[in-house]
Design a protein around this motif. Sequence first.
Motif, mmCIF file in Angstrom:
data_model
loop_
_atom_site.group_PDB
_atom_site.id
_atom_site.type_symbol
_atom_site.label_atom_id
_atom_site.label_comp_id
_atom_site.label_asym_id
_atom_site.label_seq_id
_atom_site.Cartn_x
_atom_site.Cartn_y
_atom_site.Cartn_z
ATOM 1 N N ASP A 55 0.795 -1.524 0.143
ATOM 2 C CA ASP A 55 0.084 -0.013 -0.218
ATOM 3 C C ASP A 55 0.762 1.508 0.313
ATOM 4 O O ASP A 55 0.094 2.151 -0.875
ATOM 5 N N SER B 14 0.527 3.736 -2.812
ATOM 6 C CA SER B 14 -0.162 5.103 -2.720
ATOM 7 C C SER B 14 1.467 6.328 -2.699
ATOM 8 O O SER B 14 0.988 7.500 -3.216
ATOM 9 N N TYR C 287 -7.686 5.682 10.853
ATOM 10 C CA TYR C 287 -5.708 5.487 10.776
ATOM 11 C C TYR C 287 -5.141 5.954 11.409
ATOM 12 O O TYR C 287 -5.221 7.404 11.763
ATOM 13 N N LYS D 37 -0.747 5.439 8.863
ATOM 14 C CA LYS D 37 -1.065 5.196 7.750
ATOM 15 C C LYS D 37 -2.085 6.403 7.580
ATOM 16 O O LYS D 37 -2.503 5.643 6.169
ATOM 17 N N THR E 107 -1.031 7.461 3.730
ATOM 18 C CA THR E 107 -0.327 6.488 2.518
ATOM 19 C C THR E 107 -2.094 5.919 2.319
ATOM 20 O O THR E 107 -1.887 6.432 0.546
ATOM 21 N N GLU E 108 -2.866 6.243 3.068
ATOM 22 C CA GLU E 108 -4.071 6.853 2.814
ATOM 23 C C GLU E 108 -4.515 7.465 2.157
ATOM 24 O O GLU E 108 -5.245 7.503 0.535
ATOM 25 N N MET F 203 -2.774 7.860 -1.492
ATOM 26 C CA MET F 203 -3.732 6.365 -2.511
ATOM 27 C C MET F 203 -4.256 7.045 -3.416
ATOM 28 O O MET F 203 -5.079 6.215 -4.733
ATOM 29 N N TYR F 204 -5.076 8.361 -2.346
ATOM 30 C CA TYR F 204 -6.713 8.483 -3.537
ATOM 31 C C TYR F 204 -6.520 9.901 -3.990
ATOM 32 O O TYR F 204 -8.100 9.911 -4.494
ATOM 33 N N LYS G 153 -13.789 10.029 -1.889
ATOM 34 C CA LYS G 153 -12.949 9.721 -1.032
ATOM 35 C C LYS G 153 -12.291 10.499 -0.468
ATOM 36 O O LYS G 153 -11.825 10.642 0.801
ATOM 37 N N LEU H 59 -12.066 11.319 3.483
ATOM 38 C CA LEU H 59 -10.575 11.868 4.390
ATOM 39 C C LEU H 59 -11.111 13.598 4.923
ATOM 40 O O LEU H 59 -10.449 13.319 5.996
ATOM 41 N N GLU I 270 -12.863 12.626 8.292
ATOM 42 C CA GLU I 270 -11.777 12.009 9.660
ATOM 43 C C GLU I 270 -10.906 13.175 9.637
ATOM 44 O O GLU I 270 -10.609 12.753 11.277
#
Length: 969
Positions: free
Chosen positions: A380, A384, A590, A594, A597-598, A601-602, A637, A641, A644
């Motif tokens: 991942d 990312s 997260y 992490k 990375t998230e 990734m998006y 997405k 985020l 979040e």
Amino acid sequence: MTNFKINEKYYGFILTAKEYIEDINSDVYLFNHEKSGARLIYVSNDDKNRVFFTTFKTPPENHKGTAHIMEHSVLCGSEKYRVKDPFNELAKGSLNTYLNALTYADKTVYPIGSTNEKDFENLMNVYIDAVFNPLIYERKEIFLQEGWHYEFNEDKTKLKYTGVVYNEMKGAFSDPERILAGTISESLFSNSPYKYESGGDPEYIPQLTYNEFIDFHKKYYHPSNSYIYLYGHMNIEKHLKYIDEEYLSKYEKTSCIPEIKEDNSYIKNNVYSDTYSAQSDDEGSYIAYNIVTGKSDNPLHTLSMDILSYILFETNDSAIKRKLVDSGIAEDIEGWYDSSTYETVLSIVGKNCDLKRKDEFKNIILSELKRISDEGIDRDVIKSSLNVFEFHMREENYGYKPKGLAYGLKAMKVWLHNENPFDGFYRWKYMDKIREESEKGYFENIIKDCLIDNEHSSLVVVSPEIGKQAEIDKKTDEKLDEILSKMSDYEKNQIIKENESLREYQNRTDTKQNLESIPVIEIDEIEKSIEKIDSRIIDTECGVLHFTPYDTNKIVYSQIVFDTRNVPENLIEYAGLLTDIMGKMGTKKYSFRKLPTEINMYTGDVSLSFDIYTRNKEDYTPVVSLNGKAIKDNMSKMFELFDEIVFNTVFDNKDDFKNVIKAEKLNLENKILNNAHMVSSIKALSHFADNSIYKDRTSGIAYYKFLCDIEKRIENDFDNIIENIKETYKHIFNKNNVIAAFETDEKYISEYKENFENFVSKLPDYKFDIVKYDFDKSINSEAFTTGGKIVYDAKATNYKDYGYTYSGDMNVLKTIINLEYLWNVVRVQGGAYGSGCQILKNGNVYCYSYRDPNIKETLDAFDNIGEFISNFNADEREMKKYIIGTINNFDRPKSMAERADISFAAYMCNISDDIRQKERDGILSADIEKIRSYGAMFDKIMKKSSICVIGNESKINENKNIFEKITDI
């Protein structure tokens, strides 16, 4: 486009290769000039933002900075354009989209750009003549001004060194990270030009003689050592003909071309140390483990290493960073990958380190690299990271550089070392290969082959040395005293004569004939109307949406802003702190490791920033901005985020909080060191302007001191810190002070609106009154001392306080002050590397200097602007140049993100298209009488202005009578 054929000759140029390169949607042609040996690339496409540069391979042979001084000097007049400063004349009166000169470790580049075809030709012609036919051969004053010279004090009893490059490099050597970078190069390359400082070391610059300087130009500035680059939509045959007939045909090919070879005589696992000037031992030490990884003429390798460096060091998931920080050896870790040199270097840099554990620092790195290579990198994290690079490649946002220049500089890494330059233009084929191979241990193999099984490495430590600069200054003074004591009367008189000649040269007015040799376009060629950025307001149940429609290649740019005027005065710094920790600390879903990375990734970015939209110094809107950009398919997405980060950030994780604070404090330290002219300007403005006080307390010196205090309080007062954060959060993130701006294609409006409404519906419904702040403005002049060699001066005031109003022609006034007055008085005569003046719509005015050897002299120069303006004179042609140069700042091409930012800022600051058009009309109609009328305004406002100076402790203390307060930064 002419159908050029391989091996055919065109105006002295033989076409040796051609290729269509899909990655940049261009036909690329490679030529060699038969008679002179010059090389030329033409990148043909429909881009109107044309680019030209010529590059010379200029590997240094010592620390004297010859290449850097030459870069400055060739732009001080040439055979065809015999003015003192063609560069400044072009800055005043062209529509350039780029105008600069760049000294690298092994090459010097002279780039220009313009969207106006005639203007492009003018710029290119001046630059070509500058590099091949400079006036340095007949005007030694150029070398004395730009390089170095002796200067006597008033009673002729003391000498000092001064000069533009000399003072610039004194400033550069005030930066500990610059010293670290130089020491890294010296540690790795014992038999290579890369061991020398191409910019020049102030200790060695005065050893450079005028004859050596001239010989350098003769040796390296020959067409056989040149690389000429042309990009964009143009009449290429016309340019080939001109370059051949006017320049290249007059030279014979030479074989005396420098070759940069691989350094095979390095010391294995070398250990080096150095120090930087500091005011206390607390300023922090550096440890760097450095590895020569490969060659810059391999684009696949350099892209792979860029990505690997990001994977290993730029994410919170970095095991090496975590291990080193958790061990207490370093407070922060960075990866520096440098592919600008033939042999590329990866440096793993620890900041605020325990130097006694330097061997452990290296061992942990090698141990972790081996573990990562054996166990593999998290898939991942790889995906990312690849997404981040692919997003930026798709976006093609190169900041202030035209993309054609970015393409060319990338190709130069290959071309300079005699490889096929076409390879340097490809991007996607390398990215596709990396993505494919990444599933098969690609990055793990690079770690093993390039980083672990590689003895071409070094360990460097750089530590603070209290009083080092004072000791350097003392030794320099002693050396100069010794030089003076051994001088004959004749030699002293020669220095006096040279200085008189230099002052005469600097004060000499260029003749009308010489000034008119610099070509200028006509005002009629300038668009009279503003460029309107289409935008509109969309009302929703949850607030206002500011929409900018544009074909963004399926990218959605989003900015959700929260008004912070309801934050109590004692919590203002915490508003800045929230932007530093949210998006960096972990959330409920997260972890600290992490979350990045998230995000990667998006999206192309999700982050927070602090911005201020100002109408006048008391009428302003400070905001926390939640920023994001993503491909349309990932819009939902991106909003997930946002949710979040805003609703689920875990503030009270002490370890995460401590790590983020340390990193942000170090980032701000670097900002203060590298942008001290802007930091000092903000501080000077904060002595009287509420909006600048707010800015200082959320991103300036006041905020830096707040971060230092927070770091000290973490262990014993953490609960109180978190309580203040949560209270500040409550004032900011609520339904009653939110507005959003976004830019994308029209067809994505409803999807964005739906996501925005869903996001806002979750915000609490607190209601707070706007706070009437009562800021302390008791200080009017202050200084902040550092261990640096030079100073950054700033003076600030507000013309609206004296009854004056904003007018468009103030922009022309600013151009004249910057390029006619401050350039000559503060830079050329005073020896500062740079200076400037800003006149803002909100009434604020500030003047600053950059890497300056002077304080009082520069502040006096700021005070005397009014006298200069009152007596200013210019004929119609000169006024036309100032107008063109001014309008150019408004008309430069804008990236997709810039368009959205400009449009939203205009909305927030109540700047309508009618106001913008009135401003443009004022610029285009500016005349000499109106400009002179501002002399009285500057006389009045500058004499009572506020002062801030940052820099050399001794220099500040010599001028302590100027300041009400002096503080160690």
